[in-house]
Design a protein around this motif. Structure first.
Motif, PDB file in Angstrom:
ATOM      1  N   LEU A 124       0.822  -1.214   0.000  1.00 46.82           N
ATOM      2  CA  LEU A 124       0.000   0.000   0.000  1.00 46.82           C
ATOM      3  C   LEU A 124       0.854   1.262   0.000  1.00 46.82           C
ATOM      4  O   LEU A 124       1.967   1.279   0.527  1.00 46.82           O
ATOM      5  CB  LEU A 124      -0.907   0.018   1.233  1.00 46.82           C
ATOM      6  CG  LEU A 124      -1.936  -1.098   1.350  1.00 46.82           C
ATOM      7  CD1 LEU A 124      -2.665  -1.009   2.673  1.00 46.82           C
ATOM      8  CD2 LEU A 124      -2.914  -1.035   0.187  1.00 46.82           C
ATOM      9  N   GLY A 146      -1.270   1.552  -4.489  1.00 50.18           N
ATOM     10  CA  GLY A 146      -0.469   0.390  -4.161  1.00 50.18           C
ATOM     11  C   GLY A 146       0.246  -0.175  -5.363  1.00 50.18           C
ATOM     12  O   GLY A 146       0.065   0.278  -6.499  1.00 50.18           O
ATOM     13  N   ILE A 163      -8.220  -3.964   2.513  1.00 47.02           N
ATOM     14  CA  ILE A 163      -7.310  -2.896   2.922  1.00 47.02           C
ATOM     15  C   ILE A 163      -7.786  -2.356   4.269  1.00 47.02           C
ATOM     16  O   ILE A 163      -8.947  -1.994   4.408  1.00 47.02           O
ATOM     17  CB  ILE A 163      -7.317  -1.757   1.872  1.00 47.02           C
ATOM     18  CG1 ILE A 163      -6.801  -2.276   0.537  1.00 47.02           C
ATOM     19  CG2 ILE A 163      -6.506  -0.576   2.365  1.00 47.02           C
ATOM     20  CD1 ILE A 163      -6.972  -1.278  -0.590  1.00 47.02           C
TER      21      ILE A 163
END
Length: 170
Positions: A124, A146, A163
């Motif tokens: 990320l 990312g 995420i």
């Protein structure tokens, strides 16, 4: 003996009736009490991170596909072809105006799985902090991108993962 007792009693009464010196009050620096009141932070996911479709051809080593606010990068040479819709993830942060919020993730590398046992390691990218410049709607919007590493023998499938973004006042 009576005279000694009388003298002792008179001395004791004179001592007890003498005025005691008054105590003085001393003042010094004053302390200040403060408190900072803040609205609770509220984080809302507005958009998912989308890489689109990646066609994996023949190449040596590893090539990365990266999604950032500036766009999509599809490898560094031949062997990868990117198509379709791509987008950074987007989050809305609401809290106290003019305060800094720190952004983090307990899992800055997310494992994406195709459901058949193959995985991709999504690294990320996000800002380390933002200043909340609007305490109401729309709040402060920030983006998360990312990078995914691909090899030429990558199993096909739709890879997904979650995420986890966290925020806290500085």
């Amino acid at each position: 003996m009576k005279q000694i007792a009388f003298a002792f009693g008179a001395a004791l009464m004179a001592f007890a009736s003498s005025p005691v010196a008054a105590q003085t009050t001393t003042t010094g620096p004053k302390a200040t009490a403060t408190v900072k009141v803040q609205k609770p932070l509220q984080l809302t996911a507005l958009r998912d991170l989308e890489f689109g479709t990646v066609l994996v051809g023949a190449f040596t080593g590893t090539q990365n596909v990266t999604i950032a606010t500036s766009g999509r990068t599809c490898g560094t040479g031949s062997g990868l072809t990117c198509s379709g819709t791509f987008a950074t993830a987007q989050f809305r942060l609401v809290g106290s105006n003019n305060n800094v919020a720190l952004i983090s993730s307990p899992t800055p590398t997310v494992s994406l799985s195709n459901g058949a046992g193959a995985t991709l390691a999504l690294t990320l990218s996000f800002p380390s902090s933002v200043t909340i410049d609007n305490s109401g709607n729309p709040g402060r919007i920030f983006e998360v991108g990312g990078s995914l590493p691909f090899t030429s023998n990558m199993p096909d499938g739709i890879y997904t993962g979650t995420i986890d973004i966290q925020v806290a006042y500085q």
